[in-house]
Design a protein around this motif. Sequence first.
Motif, short mmCIF file in Angstrom:
data_model
loop_
_atom_site.label_atom_id
_atom_site.label_comp_id
_atom_site.label_asym_id
_atom_site.label_seq_id
_atom_site.Cartn_x
_atom_site.Cartn_y
_atom_site.Cartn_z
N LEU A 76 0.83 -1.21 0.00
CA LEU A 76 0.00 0.00 0.00
C LEU A 76 0.86 1.26 0.00
CD1 LEU A 76 -2.75 -1.01 2.61
CD2 LEU A 76 -3.12 -0.64 0.17
N LYS A 77 1.91 1.24 0.81
CA LYS A 77 2.78 2.43 0.88
C LYS A 77 3.50 2.66 -0.44
CE LYS A 77 6.36 4.67 3.61
NZ LYS A 77 7.26 4.61 4.78
N SER A 78 4.00 1.60 -1.06
CA SER A 78 4.74 1.76 -2.31
C SER A 78 3.86 2.29 -3.43
CB SER A 78 5.36 0.42 -2.73
OG SER A 78 4.36 -0.50 -3.14
N ARG A 79 2.56 2.08 -3.33
CA ARG A 79 1.62 2.53 -4.35
C ARG A 79 0.95 3.86 -4.01
NH1 ARG A 79 0.05 -1.64 -7.90
NH2 ARG A 79 1.21 -3.55 -7.49
N GLY A 80 1.35 4.44 -2.88
CA GLY A 80 0.76 5.70 -2.47
C GLY A 80 -0.64 5.57 -1.92
N LEU A 81 -1.02 4.36 -1.51
CA LEU A 81 -2.38 4.10 -1.03
C LEU A 81 -2.50 4.11 0.49
CD1 LEU A 81 -3.38 1.19 -3.44
CD2 LEU A 81 -4.33 3.50 -3.45
N LEU A 82 -1.37 4.01 1.19
CA LEU A 82 -1.45 3.89 2.64
C LEU A 82 -1.95 5.17 3.30
CD1 LEU A 82 -0.97 2.00 5.04
CD2 LEU A 82 1.39 2.84 5.17
N ASP A 83 -1.66 6.30 2.70
CA ASP A 83 -2.06 7.58 3.30
C ASP A 83 -3.57 7.68 3.48
OD1 ASP A 83 0.54 8.40 3.49
OD2 ASP A 83 0.49 9.67 1.70
N ASP A 84 -4.34 7.15 2.51
CA ASP A 84 -5.79 7.26 2.63
C ASP A 84 -6.49 5.91 2.76
OD1 ASP A 84 -5.51 6.35 0.04
OD2 ASP A 84 -6.44 8.08 -0.91
N THR A 85 -5.72 4.88 3.18
CA THR A 85 -6.29 3.57 3.50
C THR A 85 -5.99 3.26 4.95
OG1 THR A 85 -5.93 2.77 1.24
CG2 THR A 85 -6.35 1.12 2.93
N LEU A 86 -7.01 3.02 5.74
CA LEU A 86 -6.84 2.70 7.15
C LEU A 86 -6.82 1.18 7.32
CD1 LEU A 86 -6.68 3.57 10.11
CD2 LEU A 86 -9.18 3.67 10.14
N VAL A 87 -5.72 0.65 7.84
CA VAL A 87 -5.58 -0.79 8.08
C VAL A 87 -5.69 -1.06 9.58
CG1 VAL A 87 -4.14 -2.84 7.74
CG2 VAL A 87 -4.09 -0.99 6.05
N VAL A 88 -6.52 -2.02 9.95
CA VAL A 88 -6.73 -2.39 11.35
C VAL A 88 -6.44 -3.87 11.50
CG1 VAL A 88 -8.36 -2.46 13.28
CG2 VAL A 88 -8.53 -0.62 11.58
N TRP A 89 -5.57 -4.23 12.46
CA TRP A 89 -5.20 -5.62 12.76
C TRP A 89 -5.60 -5.92 14.19
CZ3 TRP A 89 -2.59 -8.27 16.44
CH2 TRP A 89 -2.05 -9.53 16.14
N SER A 90 -6.39 -6.98 14.39
CA SER A 90 -6.79 -7.32 15.76
C SER A 90 -7.49 -8.66 15.81
CB SER A 90 -7.74 -6.24 16.32
OG SER A 90 -8.01 -6.47 17.71
N GLY A 91 -7.51 -9.25 17.00
CA GLY A 91 -8.39 -10.37 17.30
C GLY A 91 -9.58 -9.85 18.08
N GLU A 92 -10.48 -10.75 18.49
CA GLU A 92 -11.65 -10.32 19.25
C GLU A 92 -11.32 -10.07 20.72
OE1 GLU A 92 -12.27 -14.89 18.86
OE2 GLU A 92 -11.09 -13.28 17.95
#
Length: 467
Positions: free
Chosen positions: A349-365
């Motif tokens: 995402l960062k290499s394509r310039g998408l990370l700035d406006d893409t929110l990524v969330v990593w988690s379990g319950e």
Amino acid sequence: MNTTPAFSRRSWLQRTASGFGALALHDLVQAAQTPLAVKAPRFPAKAKRVIFLFMSGGPSQPDLFDPKDYIKRMHGKTISAPINTNELRVGTDKFLALATHGEVKPRGQSGMMISDLLPHTATIADEISLLRAVHSDNNQHQPAALQFHTGVTADVRPSMGSWISYGLGAENSNLPNFITIHPDSDTRLYGASFLPAAHQGTKVVIPQGDKQSPIDYLADVSGDAKAQRARIDFTQRMNRRLLKGAEVDARMEGMIESMEIAFRMQSATPELVDISNESEATKKLYGIGEKTTDKNGRACLLARRLSEAGVRFVQVTMGGWDHHGNIRDALPKSCSETDQPCAALIKDLKSRGLLDDTLVVWSGEFGRTPWSQDLSGTSPIHKHGREHQPESFCTWMAGGGIKPGFTFGETDDFGFRPVSGKVHLHDLHATILHQLGLDHEKLTWRHLGRDFRLTDVYGNVVKEILA
């Protein structure tokens, strides 16, 4: 359950205008006509879309992100229980301290604590915000997972992806606005409930064979697009005639929209889910072709492709984190299956310039306890596992205006209860919506006589983690 508003389209617009300030009047009119119409955010957004990496089962935060010296010193010994001893905790009657498996040490310039079991995640330490004091309200898998996805531990409510789809509308009219990859069997985790059906998640399963479609019932069995278009047009005319008489029917409107998007998907989706045109370097980055990472690598790469194509909310479920026994053998396996694909997604995402406006969330319950769980009552401690822990667990976020290389929240000496930076799931949901330009208190839908929202009557934006 009757979810059809008992008032006319005109009165629906009037009543909704006061409760849903994110939309201008012309947006409301359009939203009544097509559920996926693009809507203006309430305030300038940092993110346009969300990718949710759901580690189903409950990753062990003591082993991965939040080690405790006290537990390490007391390994194998009984510790005082930091909970009500009358509370039932299966297999934990001895409260034996269980030290961290592997070394957890500072990574990157930020010094974020990350385990040796997550070597790829360690390389993106300066891109993520680590929340170490997240908590929820239930210690059983299904209610806890339901709360993470919908905001409640019971009942049928719209999922987070559905709320976001409803709040923002679709960027790409040829694709679903909410896609869930390898979802749990509980359809409530990606359902739209009382929201229009067009906002529910579309299930995608990465095909094992060339002939299998990743989306159920996507293929046109007639083989004649012109004839199919004629059938759909006839059916839609009949549907709209019925809708005109009903004035407002959320299910009917959703069905009309779903039929249209299904027809458009038949041409757009097969090419999008085909990763054969990706470079070998990209496939290698995600671990595609390798036995342990191929499934999740394909899922994460597809998540990037879907997000890049305009899908608002993509959810990837990666199971296998429920380590009640033999965690020292089971945890490395779960990490090896997910670590590289998740880290690759951030890098890609960062290499394509998408990370700035893409929110990524990593988690379990939820997370796991600092003390051991011996279900047999006789196993040596190196064969023990960990119990469920909703009192505190770790979640990381990246992109979309989130502060990079930042650790927020601390737990007590046991690694059990938050002592600072406490973040409830309602707060997490409020923050995700905020980054999308949505006010969690104003994103509502009137149902059964009152306004509902993702955060119910709770939630505060976690401003400390915003860039």
